[in-house]
Scaffold this active site. Structure first.
Site, PDB file in Angstrom:
ATOM      1  CB  SER A 233      37.881  53.085  42.632  1.00  0.00           C
ATOM      2  OG  SER A 233      37.645  51.700  42.635  1.00  0.00           O
ATOM      3  N   GLY A 234      39.023  51.836  45.587  1.00  0.00           N
ATOM      4  CA  GLY A 234      40.045  51.058  46.297  1.00  0.00           C
ATOM      5  C   GLY A 234      40.854  50.099  45.450  1.00  0.00           C
TER       6      GLY A 234
ATOM      7  CB  CYS B 181      35.851  43.637  18.976  1.00  0.00           C
ATOM      8  SG  CYS B 181      35.091  43.283  17.400  1.00  0.00           S
TER       9      CYS B 181
ATOM     10  CB  THR C  73      25.694  48.044  57.836  1.00  0.00           C
ATOM     11  OG1 THR C  73      24.466  48.102  58.564  1.00  0.00           O
ATOM     12  CG2 THR C  73      26.818  47.633  58.762  1.00  0.00           C
TER      13      THR C  73
ATOM     14  CD  GLN D 133      42.690  54.443  35.834  1.00  0.00           C
ATOM     15  OE1 GLN D 133      43.825  54.012  36.020  1.00  0.00           O
ATOM     16  NE2 GLN D 133      41.655  53.640  35.672  1.00  0.00           N
TER      17      GLN D 133
ATOM     18  CB  SER E 203      30.628  54.000  39.231  1.00  0.00           C
ATOM     19  OG  SER E 203      31.504  53.552  38.229  1.00  0.00           O
TER      20      SER E 203
END
Lengths: 395, 126
Positions: free
Chosen positions: A199-200, A324, A237, A179, A71
């Site tokens: 993303s890891g 939902c 860091t 993905q 993100s």
């Protein structure tokens, strides 16, 4: 029976990543910005990880910026390209209707700041057409952002073709590859990608760490200001254990890619064939242009959350695009984008297979889904109306 | 913490009074498939008492549990009492629902009230 079939949500960490991280935490506690030896050794570990990640994508190490995840990388790439465009009077961005919210919400914000955004149709099969990208480009277009593979329906986009169009027209091109990075072979140079987010934890690495590939020379602004880490583009860091875990996991995934994809595609196709036997069901997204582990179905007459909860009772972890499960009244924007009507989109199920899944798991899942769908239809007033002919079947 | 209380899970996994009453004299249906919830209640009313009740629900876990709980709460009860059933009472009987699921208990209340209206309409016609 315990079957984890939600690999698009997250993946179990690989042993190699855990070992690399543990070793890093034990031995490399130094701050990479410190001048003394333990600091410089940590710096070497950081740069080795960067080089490993770059090698997997055919990028240069200096083009990899570590972030807190996909993100953040999406936000940074889009914002950087947009603001650089604005300075040149270019305020038009092209994207698609089924991007991840990290992209869509960033675009919404930019719209409020005066940008114009074109969201391309992803058609019934969930695949963007490069010629439509080309047709949408205007003199004032500063960025095209199209995801590499969709997170819900797994459709893989013609990134190489879109990249070629953008490069020829002189427009920056970002792809959210959260993905795809890991499962798919990506060559950022051959595919003319200017920015790529990853993303890891989607490829058996740790959570809370990802990276942005930004081609040498493209605009890049920091989202987080502070120290000079990541060449001044991402202060703070470095999350060294996370970065080390990410690079170990990515390297391992890339090494196993071909064999694993061949294995998973067989399981996926068997799962699709098995679930297709359920009457009034339909696969979402293109059957061939899809991630090797992704299966996404709609079943008429039932609601996705109750389906998930009952599958959970049978030991299966899966996901749904029903309202939902999204916490809103609307079902998945991805399913709506490929033309599924609300009534049908509520009854969706996403099963994403991965490393630990076996042929036996797939047979068990098929049996369990058949049983649960038929049970829920048994007391669904919607199903009753469909079966009695009061309302027409859509699938 | 789990998404749902044990009570909700119990009623979701083992719903009471599921099905149809062929000779029901009060039927209520509320919700719509577009929003992902439809509840249908079948009541058999005799001497102003709910002799039998069954339900059919298309919806999430809390919608099914709310339907099930509501049917239990009105079965065998006089209409004067049934008419006063509130979604709050259903929610409390389920040991609570997540905030974004409260509308499921509202649907249960509405389904019962809609069935009672249907009953009154039929009485007037007869």
């Amino acid at each position: 029976m315990k079957i984890y079939a939600d690999h698009a949500a997250t993946t179990a960490m690989s042993g190699a990543a855990i070992e690399a991280m543990t070793r890093c935490m034990r031995e490399e506690y130094g701050n990479p910005s410190s001048l003394y030896r333990i600091g410089q050794r940590a710096k070497e570990v950081l740069e080795a990880a960067r080089a490993e990640v770059a090698a997997v994508l055919n990028a240069r190490p200096e083009e990899i910026y570590f972030t807190s995840g996909g993100s953040e990388a999406d936000n940074q790439a889009i914002r950087s390209a947009a603001l650089a465009g604005k300075k040149k009077g270019k305020n038009h961005i092209i994207s698609t209707a089924f991007e991840h919210h990290a992209v869509l919400h960033t675009l919404e914000q930019l719209k409020a700041e005066g940008f114009e955004v074109t969201l391309l149709d992803v058609h019934e099969n969930g695949v963007v057409r490069p010629e439509e990208v080309e047709a949408a480009i205007r003199p004032e277009t500063c960025l095209v952002t199209v995801m590499y593979a969709n997170n819900e329906i797994g459709t893989v986009q013609p990134i190489r073709e879109i990249g070629a169009v953008c490069r020829a027209r002189g427009v920056l091109f970002h792809t959210d590859a959260v993905q795809a990075a890991g499962p798919l072979e990506i060559d950022v140079q051959a595919e003319n990608i200017d920015y790529l987010s990853a993303s890891g934890h989607k490829f058996h690495g740790p959570k809370g760490v990802g990276f942005l590939y930004a081609r040498r020379g493209v605009p890049l602004l920091p989202l987080i200001n502070g120290g000079a880490q990541e060449k001044g583009k991402r202060a703070g860091t470095e999350n060294l254990p996370g970065i080390v875990g990410l690079s170990a996991a990515l390297k391992e995934t890339a090494a196993e890619r071909d064999a694993e994809n061949a294995r998973l595609s067989v399981l996926r196709d068997r799962l699709i064939a098995g679930l297709s036997e359920i009457p009034h069901s339909a696969l979402n997204g293109d059957a061939e242009k899809r991630l090797p582990g992704n299966v996404n179905f709609c079943f008429e007459g039932i609601e996705g959350e109750s389906l998930l909860l009952l599958l959970d009772e049978k030991g299966i972890s899966a996901s749904s695009g029903s309202a939902c499960t999204s916490g809103s009244l609307d079902p998945s924007h991805v399913l709506l984008a490929i033309g599924r009507v609300h009534d049908v989109a509520h009854g969706s199920l996403r099963l994403t297979l991965g490393r630990e899944n076996t042929a036996e798991d797939v047979e068990y899942i098929i049996g369990a889904v058949k049983e649960v769908v038929s049970y829920l239809r048994g007391f669904s007033p919607v199903w009753r109306d469909l079966e009695s002919g009061k309302t027409p079947h859509l699938l | 913490m789990a998404l749902y209380s044990e009570k909700v899970m119990d009623h979701f996994l083992h719903p009471r009074n599921v099905g149809v009453i062929e000779d029901a004299n009060a039927i209520g249906e509320v919700g719509n498939a577009k929003c992902g919830d439809i509840m249908k209640m079948y009541l058999k009313i005799e001497d102003d008492i709910v002799k039998d009740v069954k339900f059919e629900t298309f919806g999430c876990g809390s919608a099914i549990a709310s339907s099930s709980m509501a049917t239990e709460m009105i079965k065998g009860k006089p209409l004067s009492e049934v008419a006063n059933l509130t979604n709050k009472a259903v929610t409390e009987a389920l040991d609570g629902l997540p905030a974004h699921k409260i509308h499921c208990s509202v649907l249960a209340e509405e389904a019962i009230h809609s069935a009672l209206e249907d009953y009154r309409r039929r009485q007037e016609e007869a």
